[in-house]
Design a protein around this motif. Structure first.
Motif, PDB file in Angstrom:
ATOM      1  N   LEU A 262     -17.957   7.285  -4.235  1.00  0.00           N
ATOM      2  CA  LEU A 262     -17.163   6.128  -3.821  1.00  0.00           C
ATOM      3  C   LEU A 262     -17.054   6.046  -2.300  1.00  0.00           C
ATOM      4  O   LEU A 262     -17.118   4.955  -1.723  1.00  0.00           O
ATOM      5  N   ASP A 263     -16.897   7.190  -1.668  1.00  0.00           N
ATOM      6  CA  ASP A 263     -16.839   7.230  -0.208  1.00  0.00           C
ATOM      7  C   ASP A 263     -18.133   6.678   0.393  1.00  0.00           C
ATOM      8  O   ASP A 263     -18.122   5.942   1.394  1.00  0.00           O
ATOM      9  N   LYS A 264     -19.248   6.994  -0.231  1.00  0.00           N
ATOM     10  CA  LYS A 264     -20.549   6.516   0.237  1.00  0.00           C
ATOM     11  C   LYS A 264     -20.740   5.029  -0.046  1.00  0.00           C
ATOM     12  O   LYS A 264     -21.312   4.296   0.780  1.00  0.00           O
ATOM     13  N   LEU A 265     -20.268   4.582  -1.200  1.00  0.00           N
ATOM     14  CA  LEU A 265     -20.450   3.185  -1.598  1.00  0.00           C
ATOM     15  C   LEU A 265     -19.492   2.241  -0.872  1.00  0.00           C
ATOM     16  O   LEU A 265     -19.729   1.021  -0.819  1.00  0.00           O
ATOM     17  N   LEU A 266     -18.392   2.780  -0.339  1.00  0.00           N
ATOM     18  CA  LEU A 266     -17.378   1.964   0.345  1.00  0.00           C
ATOM     19  C   LEU A 266     -17.189   2.474   1.779  1.00  0.00           C
ATOM     20  O   LEU A 266     -16.109   2.941   2.141  1.00  0.00           O
ATOM     21  N   PRO A 267     -18.217   2.385   2.615  1.00  0.00           N
ATOM     22  CA  PRO A 267     -18.090   2.912   3.979  1.00  0.00           C
ATOM     23  C   PRO A 267     -17.127   2.084   4.819  1.00  0.00           C
ATOM     24  O   PRO A 267     -16.978   0.874   4.601  1.00  0.00           O
ATOM     25  N   PRO A 268     -16.438   2.700   5.777  1.00  0.00           N
ATOM     26  CA  PRO A 268     -15.551   1.936   6.668  1.00  0.00           C
ATOM     27  C   PRO A 268     -16.337   0.887   7.454  1.00  0.00           C
ATOM     28  O   PRO A 268     -17.531   1.051   7.712  1.00  0.00           O
ATOM     29  N   VAL A 269     -15.649  -0.186   7.805  1.00  0.00           N
ATOM     30  CA  VAL A 269     -16.253  -1.288   8.556  1.00  0.00           C
ATOM     31  C   VAL A 269     -15.437  -1.501   9.817  1.00  0.00           C
ATOM     32  O   VAL A 269     -14.201  -1.589   9.763  1.00  0.00           O
ATOM     33  N   ALA A 270     -16.115  -1.615  10.971  1.00  0.00           N
ATOM     34  CA  ALA A 270     -15.411  -1.724  12.251  1.00  0.00           C
ATOM     35  C   ALA A 270     -15.087  -3.158  12.640  1.00  0.00           C
ATOM     36  O   ALA A 270     -14.290  -3.396  13.541  1.00  0.00           O
ATOM     37  N   THR A 271     -15.666  -4.140  11.943  1.00  0.00           N
ATOM     38  CA  THR A 271     -15.446  -5.542  12.293  1.00  0.00           C
ATOM     39  C   THR A 271     -14.170  -6.076  11.648  1.00  0.00           C
ATOM     40  O   THR A 271     -13.434  -5.340  10.990  1.00  0.00           O
ATOM     41  N   ALA A 272     -13.928  -7.373  11.812  1.00  0.00           N
ATOM     42  CA  ALA A 272     -12.635  -7.958  11.448  1.00  0.00           C
ATOM     43  C   ALA A 272     -12.259  -7.750   9.987  1.00  0.00           C
ATOM     44  O   ALA A 272     -11.079  -7.627   9.652  1.00  0.00           O
ATOM     45  N   GLU A 273     -13.257  -7.724   9.106  1.00  0.00           N
ATOM     46  CA  GLU A 273     -12.959  -7.558   7.676  1.00  0.00           C
ATOM     47  C   GLU A 273     -12.678  -6.105   7.310  1.00  0.00           C
ATOM     48  O   GLU A 273     -12.422  -5.786   6.137  1.00  0.00           O
ATOM     49  N   GLY A 274     -12.705  -5.227   8.300  1.00  0.00           N
ATOM     50  CA  GLY A 274     -12.504  -3.811   8.032  1.00  0.00           C
ATOM     51  C   GLY A 274     -11.161  -3.478   7.415  1.00  0.00           C
ATOM     52  O   GLY A 274     -11.034  -2.464   6.718  1.00  0.00           O
ATOM     53  N   GLU A 275     -10.157  -4.312   7.634  1.00  0.00           N
ATOM     54  CA  GLU A 275      -8.827  -4.033   7.079  1.00  0.00           C
ATOM     55  C   GLU A 275      -8.839  -4.045   5.557  1.00  0.00           C
ATOM     56  O   GLU A 275      -8.242  -3.188   4.900  1.00  0.00           O
ATOM     57  N   VAL A 276      -9.542  -5.023   4.982  1.00  0.00           N
ATOM     58  CA  VAL A 276      -9.577  -5.085   3.521  1.00  0.00           C
ATOM     59  C   VAL A 276     -10.437  -3.946   2.973  1.00  0.00           C
ATOM     60  O   VAL A 276     -10.136  -3.390   1.905  1.00  0.00           O
ATOM     61  N   VAL A 277     -11.482  -3.567   3.683  1.00  0.00           N
ATOM     62  CA  VAL A 277     -12.297  -2.430   3.256  1.00  0.00           C
ATOM     63  C   VAL A 277     -11.460  -1.147   3.281  1.00  0.00           C
ATOM     64  O   VAL A 277     -11.558  -0.306   2.382  1.00  0.00           O
ATOM     65  N   GLU A 278     -10.620  -1.005   4.296  1.00  0.00           N
ATOM     66  CA  GLU A 278      -9.747   0.164   4.368  1.00  0.00           C
ATOM     67  C   GLU A 278      -8.777   0.184   3.188  1.00  0.00           C
ATOM     68  O   GLU A 278      -8.498   1.255   2.615  1.00  0.00           O
ATOM     69  N   ALA A 279      -8.268  -0.974   2.805  1.00  0.00           N
ATOM     70  CA  ALA A 279      -7.378  -1.051   1.639  1.00  0.00           C
ATOM     71  C   ALA A 279      -8.138  -0.727   0.358  1.00  0.00           C
ATOM     72  O   ALA A 279      -7.592  -0.076  -0.559  1.00  0.00           O
ATOM     73  N   MET A 280      -9.387  -1.158   0.270  1.00  0.00           N
ATOM     74  CA  MET A 280     -10.228  -0.815  -0.885  1.00  0.00           C
ATOM     75  C   MET A 280     -10.437   0.697  -0.959  1.00  0.00           C
ATOM     76  O   MET A 280     -10.323   1.303  -2.033  1.00  0.00           O
ATOM     77  N   ARG A 281     -10.735   1.296   0.178  1.00  0.00           N
ATOM     78  CA  ARG A 281     -10.941   2.742   0.230  1.00  0.00           C
ATOM     79  C   ARG A 281      -9.657   3.496  -0.128  1.00  0.00           C
ATOM     80  O   ARG A 281      -9.681   4.485  -0.859  1.00  0.00           O
ATOM     81  N   TYR A 282      -8.551   3.025   0.365  1.00  0.00           N
ATOM     82  CA  TYR A 282      -7.260   3.659   0.089  1.00  0.00           C
ATOM     83  C   TYR A 282      -6.977   3.678  -1.413  1.00  0.00           C
ATOM     84  O   TYR A 282      -6.499   4.684  -1.959  1.00  0.00           O
ATOM     85  N   SER A 283      -7.277   2.583  -2.080  1.00  0.00           N
ATOM     86  CA  SER A 283      -6.977   2.491  -3.509  1.00  0.00           C
ATOM     87  C   SER A 283      -7.973   3.262  -4.362  1.00  0.00           C
ATOM     88  O   SER A 283      -7.634   3.738  -5.450  1.00  0.00           O
ATOM     89  N   ALA A 284      -9.211   3.404  -3.869  1.00  0.00           N
ATOM     90  CA  ALA A 284     -10.254   4.033  -4.675  1.00  0.00           C
ATOM     91  C   ALA A 284     -10.412   5.525  -4.415  1.00  0.00           C
ATOM     92  O   ALA A 284     -10.885   6.255  -5.295  1.00  0.00           O
ATOM     93  N   LEU A 285     -10.013   5.978  -3.223  1.00  0.00           N
ATOM     94  CA  LEU A 285     -10.237   7.374  -2.843  1.00  0.00           C
ATOM     95  C   LEU A 285      -8.937   8.180  -2.873  1.00  0.00           C
ATOM     96  O   LEU A 285      -7.852   7.633  -2.726  1.00  0.00           O
ATOM     97  N   GLY A 286      -9.081   9.470  -3.082  1.00  0.00           N
ATOM     98  CA  GLY A 286      -7.953  10.372  -2.889  1.00  0.00           C
ATOM     99  C   GLY A 286      -6.951  10.476  -4.010  1.00  0.00           C
ATOM    100  O   GLY A 286      -5.789  10.783  -3.772  1.00  0.00           O
ATOM    101  N   GLY A 287      -7.372  10.259  -5.248  1.00  0.00           N
ATOM    102  CA  GLY A 287      -6.388  10.446  -6.318  1.00  0.00           C
ATOM    103  C   GLY A 287      -6.915  10.054  -7.674  1.00  0.00           C
ATOM    104  O   GLY A 287      -7.971   9.435  -7.810  1.00  0.00           O
ATOM    105  N   GLY A 288      -6.174  10.430  -8.708  1.00  0.00           N
ATOM    106  CA  GLY A 288      -6.521  10.051 -10.069  1.00  0.00           C
ATOM    107  C   GLY A 288      -7.318  11.127 -10.790  1.00  0.00           C
ATOM    108  O   GLY A 288      -8.003  11.943 -10.180  1.00  0.00           O
TER     109      GLY A 288
END
Length: 299
Positions: A23-49
């Motif tokens: 998942l970390d590989k499939l959802l890499p961070p993005v530095a451009t303006a849409e990066g905020e939603v990608v960070e929220a996607m990563r937060y929800s998908a990574l680190g638990g469950g």
């Protein structure tokens, strides 16, 4: 029983680590303006469950000697759909939860709009992952994986179950109604997880049917245990608020059956689930053990 428990905990942990890395590989961070939603996607998908659904994909695929990389790719796609559903389920318009997997929910950490978009992003990305040749070299297999997940996640599956859950008539459901609701809301993705392995492995009709029946029993047992935990566990144990359904006056398995009969029903379903795997003999041992784990879990 302790050996079985430790064995399955180790297996779950190993599969979860692999899914986390994918998942970390499939959802890499993005530095451009849409990066905020990608960070929220990563937060929800990574680190638990527990990563139960991915585990079921990988173990059902192993029955047919599927390439582990293909199984992992499909498992990650399914987990994206599951995580999207949790993000949306926590929103104020749904369950209005502040805690998920022991962490602040996405809409609380960001805002409702970002949570909606993060969920939308995960759902959409999941189908892109399945469409990749990394999921399977045969386009027909990929198409079947996509079609079956769309059905499991849509109005004939999880979304339909969620709609019933939100209905004003939810509190009036009888046992049959609750069973159907949970077969859609919770059970549909668990059924897909097991059938995905069969699809990847080009399983025989009888083998696929056995996995589907196993998943139906397992999914229902999982939800009954969820209802029991809602009454018996603490938020610290479950990583999310407890008592929510009972406080909202929703009809539940525990409300219909009582604590003792609900647990007995879950035990019978787990025994039935294990018996469905007889066709696979010893190859399905971890699938049998995960059924025991579902029965004994505290989160």
């Amino acid at each position: 029983m302790q050996d079985i428990t430790q064995n399955i905990i180790l297996a779950l942990s190993n599969r979860a680590d692999a899914v986390e890395a994918r998942l970390d590989k499939l959802l890499p961070p993005v530095a451009t303006a849409e990066g905020e939603v990608v960070e929220a996607m990563r937060y929800s998908a990574l680190g638990g469950g527990k990563r139960l659904r991915p585990f079921l994909v990988m173990e059902s695929a192993a029955l047919f000697d599927v390439d582990p990389e293909q199984a992992l790719q499909v498992a990650a796609a399914l987990e994206m759909v599951h995580c999207y559903s949790l993000v949306h389920d926590d929103l104020p318009a749904m369950d209005d939860s502040d805690l998920r997997r022991g962490r602040t929910t996405v809409h609380k950490k960001w805002n409702d709009a970002t949570a909606i978009l993060a969920g939308d992003g995960l759902l959409t990305e999941a189908f892109a992952v399945l469409a990749s040749a990394k999921s399977h070299p045969d386009a027909e297999i990929r198409l079947e994986l996509i079609a079956e997940l769309a059905t499991a996640a849509g109005s004939a599956g999880m979304v339909g179950g969620q709609m019933i859950d939100l209905s004003p008539d939810r509190s009036k459901l009888d046992l049959a109604g609750i069973t159907r609701l949970q077969a859609l809301k919770t059970g549909a993705l668990i059924r897909y997880a097991c059938e995905a392995g069969a699809i990847l492995g080009r399983a025989q009709k009888e083998e696929r049917a056995a996995l589907r029946l196993y998943a139906e029993d397992l999914g229902l047992a999982f939800q009954i245990i969820d209802d029991l935990l809602d009454h018996e566990a603490t938020p610290e144990e479950t990583g999310k608020p407890t008592g929510v359904d009972s406080d909202a006056g929703k009809a539940t398995f525990v409300g219909q059956l009582g604590l003792e009969k609900a647990r007995a029903r879950a035990e019978a379903l787990v025994a039935s689930a294990k018996s469905r795997l007889d066709i696979f003999s010893g190859k399905a041992q971890l699938l049998r053990e995960i059924a025991t784990f579902v029965l004994e879990r505290r989160s």
